[in-house]
Design an enzyme around this catalytic site. Structure first.
Site, PDB file in Angstrom:
ATOM      1  N   THR A 112       6.005  -2.112  11.349  1.00 34.35           N
ATOM      2  CA  THR A 112       4.776  -1.804  12.088  1.00 34.35           C
ATOM      3  C   THR A 112       3.606  -2.546  11.436  1.00 34.35           C
ATOM      4  O   THR A 112       3.578  -2.767  10.228  1.00 34.35           O
ATOM      5  CB  THR A 112       4.505  -0.287  12.146  1.00 34.35           C
ATOM      6  N   GLY A 113       2.662  -2.960  12.274  1.00 35.96           N
ATOM      7  CA  GLY A 113       1.512  -3.693  11.749  1.00 35.96           C
ATOM      8  C   GLY A 113       1.900  -5.028  11.148  1.00 35.96           C
ATOM      9  O   GLY A 113       1.403  -5.413  10.085  1.00 35.96           O
ATOM     10  N   SER A 114       2.774  -5.763  11.836  1.00 35.02           N
ATOM     11  CA  SER A 114       3.214  -7.067  11.299  1.00 35.02           C
ATOM     12  C   SER A 114       2.491  -8.226  11.971  1.00 35.02           C
ATOM     13  O   SER A 114       2.906  -9.374  11.855  1.00 35.02           O
ATOM     14  CB  SER A 114       4.733  -7.213  11.408  1.00 35.02           C
ATOM     15  N   GLY A 166      -1.772  -9.647   7.759  1.00 39.55           N
ATOM     16  CA  GLY A 166      -1.796  -8.957   6.466  1.00 39.55           C
ATOM     17  C   GLY A 166      -0.425  -8.755   5.835  1.00 39.55           C
ATOM     18  O   GLY A 166       0.460  -9.614   5.895  1.00 39.55           O
ATOM     19  N   ILE A 167      -0.258  -7.613   5.221  1.00 36.65           N
ATOM     20  CA  ILE A 167       0.941  -7.316   4.436  1.00 36.65           C
ATOM     21  C   ILE A 167       2.188  -7.261   5.329  1.00 36.65           C
ATOM     22  O   ILE A 167       3.251  -7.772   4.963  1.00 36.65           O
ATOM     23  CB  ILE A 167       0.724  -5.985   3.678  1.00 36.65           C
ATOM     24  N   GLY A 168       2.047  -6.658   6.502  1.00 43.75           N
ATOM     25  CA  GLY A 168       3.197  -6.560   7.408  1.00 43.75           C
ATOM     26  C   GLY A 168       3.719  -7.925   7.805  1.00 43.75           C
ATOM     27  O   GLY A 168       4.938  -8.125   7.955  1.00 43.75           O
ATOM     28  N   SER A 182      -0.592   3.737  -1.242  1.00 42.67           N
ATOM     29  CA  SER A 182      -1.675   3.032  -1.909  1.00 42.67           C
ATOM     30  C   SER A 182      -1.878   3.624  -3.292  1.00 42.67           C
ATOM     31  O   SER A 182      -1.678   4.825  -3.497  1.00 42.67           O
ATOM     32  CB  SER A 182      -2.964   3.168  -1.097  1.00 42.67           C
ATOM     33  N   TYR A 185      -8.636   8.157   4.156  1.00 42.26           N
ATOM     34  CA  TYR A 185      -7.593   7.160   3.929  1.00 42.26           C
ATOM     35  C   TYR A 185      -6.708   7.573   2.755  1.00 42.26           C
ATOM     36  O   TYR A 185      -5.482   7.634   2.873  1.00 42.26           O
ATOM     37  CB  TYR A 185      -8.236   5.797   3.650  1.00 42.26           C
TER      38      TYR A 185
END
Ligand code: NAP
Length: 238
Positions: free
Chosen positions: A14-16, A19-21, A145, A156
């Site tokens: 998810t979220g690819s 950024g990091i994904g 995190s 967050y």
């Protein structure tokens, strides 16, 4: 390390779209793993799809805003439609809350953070982990995190504390089924979320981010992995 163990498997990241994904998707593809890309819109996934074009793997893309139940459900439905399952699940997408004094966050602020950062993750685990358990193979990696002493980002950071606890509970639930559930601290990285002053380049999340996906069967579960522990100076996948 058996570098072929991810070949032919399907990973949902998810979220690819950035950024990091995006780095994780590239790292998985380098190991021959098929990747299901995800972003809020299909158009957002296009850049990562292009970056993966040179790898000999299958790429599928799904879209959905994890801030809404419909968006979460559409991701689940699309994956169920094709490829039908996930062997590896990186719950990576998240949002950072606004920077403000801890007493000023509204219930809406708290709910928004929990919706994207925790509840969506739980929905994806509910949708895909039982199948992993049935098949006797699964790797779930939840992005956490190392954030500490930042009350101005409390929604967050509290969601990330919840991610850790949820990951340990889920790990225990499926530990007899070779489904390994771990949580990953990527380090403070220069991404849209991490900001330009972060300590490390986004590429340094590799190879460490892949370690919990590459674990041997019945390996460690319910553990924290820190990607920066595996940082190789000057190395990243470009
Ligand atoms: N960067 C850091 O320093 C740092 C440090 C510790 C932990 N982390 C964690 O690492 C993970 C990735 O962070 P990042 O820095 O790569 O973030 P990023 O650059 O902001 O990327 C966020 C990703 O999540 C997706 N996303 C955001 N909101 C979404 C929503 N409502 N619905 C669906 N997708 C959504 C984005 O998709 P779109 O492109 O479609 O918006 C994008 O692919 C997060 O879990 C974060 O908490 C990051």
């Amino acid at each position: 390390m058996n570098t072929r163990k991810l070949e032919g498997k399907w990973a949902l990241v998810t979220g690819s779209s950035r950024g990091i994904g995006q780095q994780i998707a590239m790292g998985l593809a380098q190991y021959g793993c098929n990747v299901i890309l995800h972003g809020r819109t299909m158009a957002h996934t296009e850049k990562t799809r292009q970056m993966l074009a040179g790898f000999d793997v299958r790429i599928h893309a799904v879209a959905g805003d994890l801030g809404t139940e419909d968006g979460i459900q559409s991701v689940i439905t699309e994956v169920q439609h094709f490829p039908g399952y996930a062997d590896i699940l990186y719950n990576n997408a998240a949002i950072q809350s606004e920077w403000k004094p801890i007493f000023e966050f509204s219930m809406e602020d708290w709910l928004k953070s929990f919706q994207v950062n925790l509840f969506a993750m739980i929905c994806f685990c509910n949708a895909f982990v039982p199948g992993m358990a049935e098949r006797g193979y699964g790797r779930v990696i939840n992005l956490t995190s190392g954030i500490a002493d930042q009350p101005n980002l409390s929604p967050y950071s509290v969601t990330k504390a919840a991610v850790d606890k949820y990951s340990r509970d889920l790990a225990f639930a499926v530990k007899e089924n070779n489904v390994l559930v771990n949580y990953l601290d990527p380090g403070w990285l220069r991404t849209d979320l991490g900001g330009p002053n972060a300590w490390e380049a986004v590429e340094t999340v590799l190879p460490g981010a892949l370690v919990p996906a590459l674990l041997d069967d019945n390996g460690p579960t319910g553990r924290l992995y820190a990607a920066q522990d595996y940082k190789v100076l000057g190395q990243g996948i470009t």
